[in-house]
Motif scaffolding. Structure first.
Motif, PDB file in Angstrom:
ATOM      1  N   LEU A  47       0.807  -1.216   0.000  1.00 32.12           N
ATOM      2  CA  LEU A  47       0.000   0.000   0.000  1.00 32.12           C
ATOM      3  C   LEU A  47       0.844   1.272   0.000  1.00 32.12           C
ATOM      4  O   LEU A  47       0.331   2.351  -0.290  1.00 32.12           O
ATOM      5  N   THR A  48       2.129   1.146   0.305  1.00 35.20           N
ATOM      6  CA  THR A  48       2.972   2.341   0.257  1.00 35.20           C
ATOM      7  C   THR A  48       3.130   2.827  -1.177  1.00 35.20           C
ATOM      8  O   THR A  48       3.547   3.950  -1.414  1.00 35.20           O
ATOM      9  N   GLY A  49       2.785   1.973  -2.124  1.00 32.61           N
ATOM     10  CA  GLY A  49       2.824   2.374  -3.531  1.00 32.61           C
ATOM     11  C   GLY A  49       1.597   3.177  -3.933  1.00 32.61           C
ATOM     12  O   GLY A  49       1.453   3.555  -5.086  1.00 32.61           O
ATOM     13  N   GLY A  50       0.731   3.453  -2.969  1.00 29.43           N
ATOM     14  CA  GLY A  50      -0.481   4.203  -3.265  1.00 29.43           C
ATOM     15  C   GLY A  50      -1.714   3.322  -3.170  1.00 29.43           C
ATOM     16  O   GLY A  50      -1.600   2.098  -3.069  1.00 29.43           O
ATOM     17  N   PRO A  51      -2.892   3.945  -3.161  1.00 32.46           N
ATOM     18  CA  PRO A  51      -4.145   3.196  -3.059  1.00 32.46           C
ATOM     19  C   PRO A  51      -4.208   2.117  -4.136  1.00 32.46           C
ATOM     20  O   PRO A  51      -3.854   2.377  -5.290  1.00 32.46           O
ATOM     21  N   THR A  52      -4.629   0.931  -3.743  1.00 34.83           N
ATOM     22  CA  THR A  52      -4.569  -0.224  -4.630  1.00 34.83           C
ATOM     23  C   THR A  52      -5.870  -1.010  -4.572  1.00 34.83           C
ATOM     24  O   THR A  52      -6.373  -1.284  -3.489  1.00 34.83           O
ATOM     25  N   PRO A  53      -6.407  -1.366  -5.734  1.00 31.58           N
ATOM     26  CA  PRO A  53      -7.621  -2.178  -5.748  1.00 31.58           C
ATOM     27  C   PRO A  53      -7.388  -3.522  -5.072  1.00 31.58           C
ATOM     28  O   PRO A  53      -6.295  -4.093  -5.183  1.00 31.58           O
ATOM     29  N   MET A  54      -8.393  -4.029  -4.406  1.00 34.64           N
ATOM     30  CA  MET A  54      -8.303  -5.319  -3.736  1.00 34.64           C
ATOM     31  C   MET A  54      -7.829  -6.403  -4.698  1.00 34.64           C
ATOM     32  O   MET A  54      -6.998  -7.238  -4.369  1.00 34.64           O
ATOM     33  N   ARG A  55      -8.382  -6.361  -5.871  1.00 36.01           N
ATOM     34  CA  ARG A  55      -8.046  -7.364  -6.873  1.00 36.01           C
ATOM     35  C   ARG A  55      -6.539  -7.390  -7.159  1.00 36.01           C
ATOM     36  O   ARG A  55      -5.926  -8.449  -7.243  1.00 36.01           O
ATOM     37  N   ARG A  56      -5.970  -6.205  -7.273  1.00 39.39           N
ATOM     38  CA  ARG A  56      -4.551  -6.115  -7.573  1.00 39.39           C
ATOM     39  C   ARG A  56      -3.701  -6.651  -6.421  1.00 39.39           C
ATOM     40  O   ARG A  56      -2.687  -7.302  -6.634  1.00 39.39           O
ATOM     41  N   ARG A  83     -10.488   1.820   3.303  1.00 40.31           N
ATOM     42  CA  ARG A  83     -11.002   1.532   1.969  1.00 40.31           C
ATOM     43  C   ARG A  83     -11.576   2.814   1.382  1.00 40.31           C
ATOM     44  O   ARG A  83     -12.285   3.552   2.063  1.00 40.31           O
ATOM     45  N   ARG A  84     -11.257   3.044   0.131  1.00 42.59           N
ATOM     46  CA  ARG A  84     -11.842   4.185  -0.564  1.00 42.59           C
ATOM     47  C   ARG A  84     -12.556   3.695  -1.802  1.00 42.59           C
ATOM     48  O   ARG A  84     -12.250   2.638  -2.338  1.00 42.59           O
ATOM     49  N   LEU A  85     -13.493   4.489  -2.241  1.00 41.86           N
ATOM     50  CA  LEU A  85     -14.187   4.135  -3.471  1.00 41.86           C
ATOM     51  C   LEU A  85     -13.391   4.669  -4.647  1.00 41.86           C
ATOM     52  O   LEU A  85     -12.821   5.760  -4.589  1.00 41.86           O
ATOM     53  N   ASP A  86     -13.372   3.906  -5.701  1.00 44.80           N
ATOM     54  CA  ASP A  86     -12.715   4.352  -6.925  1.00 44.80           C
ATOM     55  C   ASP A  86     -13.737   5.141  -7.737  1.00 44.80           C
ATOM     56  O   ASP A  86     -14.743   4.591  -8.173  1.00 44.80           O
ATOM     57  N   PRO A  87     -13.489   6.431  -7.916  1.00 53.70           N
ATOM     58  CA  PRO A  87     -14.478   7.241  -8.643  1.00 53.70           C
ATOM     59  C   PRO A  87     -14.650   6.766 -10.079  1.00 53.70           C
ATOM     60  O   PRO A  87     -15.717   6.935 -10.671  1.00 53.70           O
ATOM     61  N   ALA A  88     -13.622   6.142 -10.611  1.00 49.25           N
ATOM     62  CA  ALA A  88     -13.664   5.736 -12.015  1.00 49.25           C
ATOM     63  C   ALA A  88     -14.447   4.441 -12.225  1.00 49.25           C
ATOM     64  O   ALA A  88     -14.919   4.155 -13.324  1.00 49.25           O
ATOM     65  N   ASP A  89     -14.575   3.625 -11.182  1.00 50.82           N
ATOM     66  CA  ASP A  89     -15.268   2.329 -11.305  1.00 50.82           C
ATOM     67  C   ASP A  89     -15.846   1.979  -9.941  1.00 50.82           C
ATOM     68  O   ASP A  89     -15.104   1.617  -9.026  1.00 50.82           O
ATOM     69  N   ARG A  90     -17.138   2.090  -9.835  1.00 56.57           N
ATOM     70  CA  ARG A  90     -17.732   1.953  -8.512  1.00 56.57           C
ATOM     71  C   ARG A  90     -17.752   0.522  -7.991  1.00 56.57           C
ATOM     72  O   ARG A  90     -18.168   0.277  -6.867  1.00 56.57           O
ATOM     73  N   ARG A  91     -17.271  -0.401  -8.822  1.00 54.41           N
ATOM     74  CA  ARG A  91     -17.168  -1.770  -8.314  1.00 54.41           C
ATOM     75  C   ARG A  91     -15.946  -1.927  -7.418  1.00 54.41           C
ATOM     76  O   ARG A  91     -15.939  -2.703  -6.484  1.00 54.41           O
TER      77      ARG A  91
END
Lengths: 142, 142
Positions: A47-56, A83-91
């Motif tokens: 996570l130090t690389g920045g916010p990351t999708p769970m999938r990744r 956890r934050r929401l991804d504005p670009a993809d709400r999934r």
DNA sequence: CTGGATATTTCATGTTGTCAAGTAAATGGG
DNA sequence: CCCATTTACTTGACAACATGAAATATCCAG
């Protein structure tokens, strides 16, 4: 396929096995000193690389996404991640380190003396040789 | 204590981290191909050295003895290991690989290509250099 | 707009790990 | 010899990690 393995190769393989064991041991120990499990420490590091999708995260850990859910849950319950929401993809949900999480991760990284301390035994030239040999080993199986 | 780390050392540390990750990954994968977990494969590997007290297995795995009980239970229920009584000390139980266990362990060892295959890329002289550097690294923290 | 793919979570289940308590056997000092 | 202590192992309770299947929400292509 693999003819009788020469003793030298066998010796190097064994040395690498020893290094792997010691590295793992030190990592878990360092994580425990910060009240983290190894898995939690690894995720926090990612996570130090920045916010990351769970999938990744699941891909990087090479495990199922459902497993990451629990690990991030536990980090979140300690205030180390959110956890934050991804504005670009709400999934997608982006796991991100909090300020406390970043601090913990940085302290942990600093306490990982293995491989750094033993390397001090080597001269700069030797470390260069070692680096090049390791790179070639890793490059051999991409 | 640790002054700003030089980039070369950092690079080597990172390479070692990559090797550790890849080694672990391959090991788990190879174990899974034989329907074993990593822990079961490790214990089975230790048993190729001959019947071993539960206590000693725990020391080698660096875990609690009560944990070894379960792992050996599972190996035993598959006919890969068995418990024997130590005639010299009736408190101790010796875990031993069965014939099937020895076969499985040997097949598994044979399928562990990592570190062996990449090493083929190096000349004999290079492997010698690598061996000596690794030995010095490991010798530095006994 | 609909059907299929994708991202995440929940649930059931199994393995690994810890710790505390219990049993059995060895050992040593009186 | 006897008893207290130590040692070896197991059991039980519990947490973390890991997988797989099913549910939900969203995206996207046709």
């Amino acid at each position: 396929m693999t003819s009788p393995i020469d003793p030298l190769t066998l010796e190097v393989v064994e040395l690498i096995g020893t290094i792997v064991a010691r590295y793992y041991e030190e990592y878990e120990e360092a994580a425990a000193k910060h009240s983290l499990t190894g898995a939690q420490a690894r995720v926090l590091g990612l996570l130090t690389g920045g916010p990351t999708p769970m999938r990744r995260l699941a891909q990087q850990l090479k495990c199922e996404p459902s497993n990451v859910t629990g690990i991030v849950d536990r980090l979140e319950s300690r205030g180390l991640a959110e956890r934050r929401l991804d504005p670009a993809d709400r999934r997608v949900k982006l796991a991100a380190a909090t300020e406390a999480g970043r601090e913990t991760s940085q302290r942990l990284r600093g306490s990982l003396d293995f491989a750094r301390e033993p390397l001090a035994e080597l001269t700069e030239e030797e470390r260069t040789v070692l680096r090049d040999l390791l790179k070639r080993m890793l490059g051999a199986t991409p």
